[in-house]
Design an enzyme around this catalytic site. Structure first.
Site, PDB file in Angstrom:
ATOM      1  N   ASP A  80       0.821  -1.203   0.000  1.00  0.00           N
ATOM      2  CA  ASP A  80       0.000   0.000   0.000  1.00  0.00           C
ATOM      3  C   ASP A  80       0.862   1.264   0.000  1.00  0.00           C
ATOM      4  OD1 ASP A  80      -2.269  -1.501  -0.055  1.00  0.00           O
ATOM      5  OD2 ASP A  80      -2.830  -1.161   2.035  1.00  0.00           O
ATOM      6  N   THR A 195      -8.298   2.617   7.371  1.00  0.00           N
ATOM      7  CA  THR A 195      -7.796   1.263   7.672  1.00  0.00           C
ATOM      8  C   THR A 195      -6.312   1.279   8.019  1.00  0.00           C
ATOM      9  OG1 THR A 195      -7.422   0.898   5.302  1.00  0.00           O
ATOM     10  CG2 THR A 195      -9.504   0.096   6.220  1.00  0.00           C
TER      11      THR A 195
END
Length: 298
Positions: A80, A195
């Site tokens: 990510d 998140t």
């Protein structure tokens, strides 16, 4: 039939890998993905820093701005963090992004490493789901002048120094006073960033379609200082009232040392990142898989 994405950029991790088995396997992976993209009739352009890090010379190269202006799609291989880095730069160009997960969690690089051969061909032909993610534009204002600014896709974090006690922060939303927080810091998180650090600090999960941000205190002195969700068209101001060695970070990439009286202003950017997912993708499937929901029970 005309190609959906004639020119495809291939982007990998921007770190310099050692010349060992890991580097060789990563180099082989990038070559295999590049060849698969070429098999679909697309031209492959390798990101310059990726080519340098992996010593790949098999494809033409472009820097990030060149990818934005000349490529129709970017396939990002990594975690990510890799996606956040390239996504912040390419959002201004509207370049769509496909993520292949070479990291650990992979909330936004959602194609598993063993699944790209099944997923990519259909996506390159136009069979995919698309969702858009808002970015934040943050800046540090000192004595009325902007001394630092950056974009963030995950979050803007104001926190205390490593060896310092808690900081005191005055928080305003659209010019309205909210509260003074005495805490280790505060996080302003997008739905994408909900998140990440905000989740570990006790913040809520925000669906990507929700036009909102989460304000999450980090270890607040007063337990009634709870996370709050606000609509994202607002401007959030965080002023340094007390404490030492405070800093601001933007997606944990850009840092700025802060003084008493500094104001960190956060607003919604004019740019949005475009993520493409395999057909049938669901945000809830991602949460269930990454957060291990339903394991050990019915």
């Amino acid at each position: 039939m005309s190609l959906k994405f004639p020119r495809v950029a291939l982007v990998g991790k921007y770190i310099d890998l050692p010349t060992d088995g890991m580097a060789e396997s990563t180099r082989a992976l990038m070559l295999d993905i590049g060849a698969l993209i070429q098999e679909q009739g697309c031209e492959v352009i390798l990101a310059e820093r990726t080519a340098h890090a992996l010593q790949l010379t098999q494809f033409s190269t472009l820097d990030v701005s060149g990818i934005g202006t000349e490529c129709d799609l970017a396939v990002v291989v990594g975690g990510d963090g890799t996606m956040l880095g390239i996504g912040r730069h390419l959002a201004r160009y509207g370049t769509p992004l496909i993520g292949i997960n070479q990291g650990r969690l992979g909330f936004i690089t959602d194609i598993p490493l063993d699944g790209y051969r099944d997923a990519l061909p259909a996506m390159l032909q136009g069979d995919y789901e698309e969702d858009h993610r808002s970015l934040m534009h943050g800046k540090v204002v000192r004595d009325g002048a902007c001394v630092f600014e950056a974009f963030a896709m995950n979050d803007v974090v104001v926190n205390r120094g490593a060896a310092a006690s808690m900081v005191e922060l005055r928080v305003e939303v659209n010019g309205h006073f909210v509260a003074n927080h005495r805490a280790d810091g505060i996080i302003v998180a997008t739905p994408t960033g909900s998140t990440a650090y905000a989740l570990s600090a006790g913040g809520p999960l925000l669906h990507p379609l929700v036009p909102a941000w989460a304000l999450v205190p980090i270890a607040p002195h007063t337990l009634s200082n709870r996370p709050i969700v606000v609509a994202d068209p607002v401007e959030i101001a965080i002023e340094i009232v007390g404490g030492r060695d405070a800093s601001a970070s933007f997606d944990m990439q850009s840092l700025a040392s802060l003084h008493h009286g500094d104001r960190i202003l956060v607003r919604r950017s004019d740019f949005r990142a475009r993520f493409l997912h395999p057909r049938g993708w669901s945000y809830f499937d991602t949460l269930r898989a990454k957060l291990h929901w339903n394991e050990g029970g019915v």
